[in-house]
Write a protein that holds these residues in place. Structure first.
Motif, mmCIF file in Angstrom:
data_model
loop_
_atom_site.group_PDB
_atom_site.id
_atom_site.type_symbol
_atom_site.label_atom_id
_atom_site.label_comp_id
_atom_site.label_asym_id
_atom_site.label_seq_id
_atom_site.Cartn_x
_atom_site.Cartn_y
_atom_site.Cartn_z
ATOM 1 N N ILE A 129 0.836 -1.209 0.000
ATOM 2 C CA ILE A 129 0.000 0.000 0.000
ATOM 3 C C ILE A 129 0.866 1.253 0.000
ATOM 4 O O ILE A 129 0.519 2.274 -0.609
ATOM 5 C CB ILE A 129 -0.976 -0.003 1.192
ATOM 6 C CG1 ILE A 129 -2.167 0.926 0.916
ATOM 7 C CG2 ILE A 129 -0.296 0.381 2.479
ATOM 8 C CD1 ILE A 129 -3.116 0.407 -0.110
ATOM 9 N N SER A 130 2.016 1.190 0.689
ATOM 10 C CA SER A 130 2.924 2.339 0.723
ATOM 11 C C SER A 130 3.478 2.636 -0.673
ATOM 12 O O SER A 130 3.508 3.797 -1.112
ATOM 13 C CB SER A 130 4.077 2.059 1.698
ATOM 14 O OG SER A 130 5.009 3.115 1.671
ATOM 15 N N LYS A 131 3.874 1.586 -1.371
ATOM 16 C CA LYS A 131 4.422 1.755 -2.716
ATOM 17 C C LYS A 131 3.383 2.339 -3.666
ATOM 18 O O LYS A 131 3.675 3.254 -4.452
ATOM 19 C CB LYS A 131 4.926 0.410 -3.233
ATOM 20 C CG LYS A 131 5.536 0.478 -4.619
ATOM 21 C CD LYS A 131 6.019 -0.891 -5.068
ATOM 22 C CE LYS A 131 6.603 -0.818 -6.469
ATOM 23 N NZ LYS A 131 7.061 -2.159 -6.945
ATOM 24 N N LYS A 132 2.169 1.809 -3.611
ATOM 25 C CA LYS A 132 1.111 2.284 -4.509
ATOM 26 C C LYS A 132 0.673 3.705 -4.152
ATOM 27 O O LYS A 132 0.345 4.499 -5.041
ATOM 28 C CB LYS A 132 -0.094 1.333 -4.463
ATOM 29 C CG LYS A 132 0.207 -0.074 -4.959
ATOM 30 C CD LYS A 132 0.777 -0.061 -6.361
ATOM 31 C CE LYS A 132 1.190 -1.447 -6.816
ATOM 32 N NZ LYS A 132 1.842 -1.419 -8.154
ATOM 33 N N ASN A 163 -5.550 -2.009 -7.627
ATOM 34 C CA ASN A 163 -4.506 -2.796 -6.976
ATOM 35 C C ASN A 163 -4.910 -3.240 -5.578
ATOM 36 O O ASN A 163 -4.667 -4.389 -5.181
ATOM 37 C CB ASN A 163 -3.211 -1.984 -6.906
ATOM 38 C CG ASN A 163 -2.349 -2.135 -8.135
ATOM 39 O OD1 ASN A 163 -1.575 -3.083 -8.260
ATOM 40 N ND2 ASN A 163 -2.484 -1.198 -9.070
ATOM 41 N N VAL A 164 -5.526 -2.337 -4.822
ATOM 42 C CA VAL A 164 -5.933 -2.655 -3.453
ATOM 43 C C VAL A 164 -7.002 -3.747 -3.435
ATOM 44 O O VAL A 164 -6.913 -4.726 -2.680
ATOM 45 C CB VAL A 164 -6.442 -1.395 -2.724
ATOM 46 C CG1 VAL A 164 -7.035 -1.763 -1.365
ATOM 47 C CG2 VAL A 164 -5.310 -0.389 -2.550
ATOM 48 N N ILE A 165 -8.028 -3.592 -4.279
ATOM 49 C CA ILE A 165 -9.107 -4.585 -4.347
ATOM 50 C C ILE A 165 -8.557 -5.939 -4.781
ATOM 51 O O ILE A 165 -8.870 -6.982 -4.191
ATOM 52 C CB ILE A 165 -10.216 -4.119 -5.314
ATOM 53 C CG1 ILE A 165 -10.896 -2.854 -4.786
ATOM 54 C CG2 ILE A 165 -11.260 -5.220 -5.513
ATOM 55 C CD1 ILE A 165 -11.793 -2.170 -5.807
ATOM 56 N N TYR A 166 -7.706 -5.911 -5.812
ATOM 57 C CA TYR A 166 -7.143 -7.163 -6.328
ATOM 58 C C TYR A 166 -6.256 -7.829 -5.285
ATOM 59 O O TYR A 166 -6.250 -9.063 -5.159
ATOM 60 C CB TYR A 166 -6.341 -6.889 -7.602
ATOM 61 C CG TYR A 166 -5.927 -8.142 -8.331
ATOM 62 C CD1 TYR A 166 -6.781 -8.738 -9.252
ATOM 63 C CD2 TYR A 166 -4.694 -8.752 -8.086
ATOM 64 C CE1 TYR A 166 -6.425 -9.899 -9.917
ATOM 65 C CE2 TYR A 166 -4.331 -9.909 -8.740
ATOM 66 C CZ TYR A 166 -5.196 -10.478 -9.655
ATOM 67 O OH TYR A 166 -4.843 -11.635 -10.304
#
Length: 284
Positions: free
Chosen positions: A70-73, A133-136
């Protein structure tokens, strides 16, 4: 933030060349779409030029611990969204005589894909890709194989039939789950395909690109930002097959020595995406 990075030899060595070429092709098509080259060209590129970015994001997806993920995204997608949003807000204040500040702020923090932001409409992609990305990540973590695939299809179908609009392009993110999944699965298969015979795989990929460059016109106009897909099943087939075709086209182009321009465009795709409409507006 706004600089266009100069690629040195060390930078190139640390990157995957054909991925930059792939992104370069996509970003050039996106800019051409914003310039507008006629209705037929518009129908053609909108069928795949944004889905191909979601496909390659799935291809590059790596499942790490959630905190690092999550930090990277956040820093690669949300921080640029805020920075470019502020920069374009300032530009709008100077360039647009009837600029509606309240409307701009509402769109930035609510429905950034429902109505185009003034000269910065492409910013919706950043929040869309972040939430995708988070959902996946969560679905992929707890479900595998057919179960995960069915969930992606179910969520996309739910959005399609209910026509629900969600803030910050979360609705578009849900629509793109099957495309992202296809990219992730393709990554697992591509090593085997390339290992069998690289030339045959490349030829088959180019053939796929040519075939679906014709087939996609059977579906009509598509716009991911507006959640307009015509026949959605045909859209998914077109988008995924075109993305795979461009993947192999990029691998073929990689073998030539004249790829610096495409690599440069791909490497700076975020800058081009967030600034191209501003530049086009000024040039007009």
């Amino acid at each position: 933030m706004l600089k266009l990075f100069v690629m040195n030899s060390k930078t190139i060595q640390n990157r995957i060349k054909f991925i930059d070429i792939y992104k370069g092709i996509g970003i050039i098509l996106m800019i051409m779409g914003h310039v507008y080259f006629g209705r037929n060209f518009d129908i053609y590129i909108h069928a795949f030029h944004m889905p191909m970015f979601f496909f390659i994001s799935g291809f590059l997806f790596r499942c790490t611990d959630f905190k690092n993920f999550i930090s990277k995204k956040y820093f690669s997608l949300i921080v640029p969204y805020i920075k470019f949003g502020i920069f374009n807000f300032i530009m709008c204040c100077f360039l647009l005589p009837n600029f509606n500040i309240k409307k701009y702020i509402e769109h930035m923090f609510l429905f950034n894909n429902k109505t185009c932001l003034d000269i910065t409409g492409a910013l919706w992609f950043l929040t869309c890709l972040f939430f995708l990305n988070v959902i996946y990540f969560f679905i992929n973590k707890y479900l595998k194989g057919k179960q995960a695939f069915l969930i992606y299809i179910f969520l996309a179908a739910l959005m399609y039939f209910t026509k629900i609009r969600l803030p910050l392009s979360i609705d578009s993110a849900i629509y793109m789950l099957p495309v992202f999944y296809a990219g992730h699965m393709f990554k697992k298969l591509q090593d085997k395909l390339d290992f069998m015979n690289c030339k045959i795989a490349n030829i088959a990929g180019i053939f796929l690109l040519l075939i679906f460059s014709y087939v996609l016109f059977k579906n009509g106009y598509v716009n991911v930002r507006c959640n307009s897909y015509s026949i959605i099943t045909l859209f998914y087939v077109d988008a995924i097959c075109m993305s795979i075709g461009i993947y192999y086209l990029s691998k073929v182009i990689e073998k030539f020595n004249c790829t610096k321009f495409l690599e440069y465009c791909g490497y700076n795709s975020l800058n081009f995406m967030c600034l191209n409409q501003l530049v086009i507006f000024v040039l007009h």
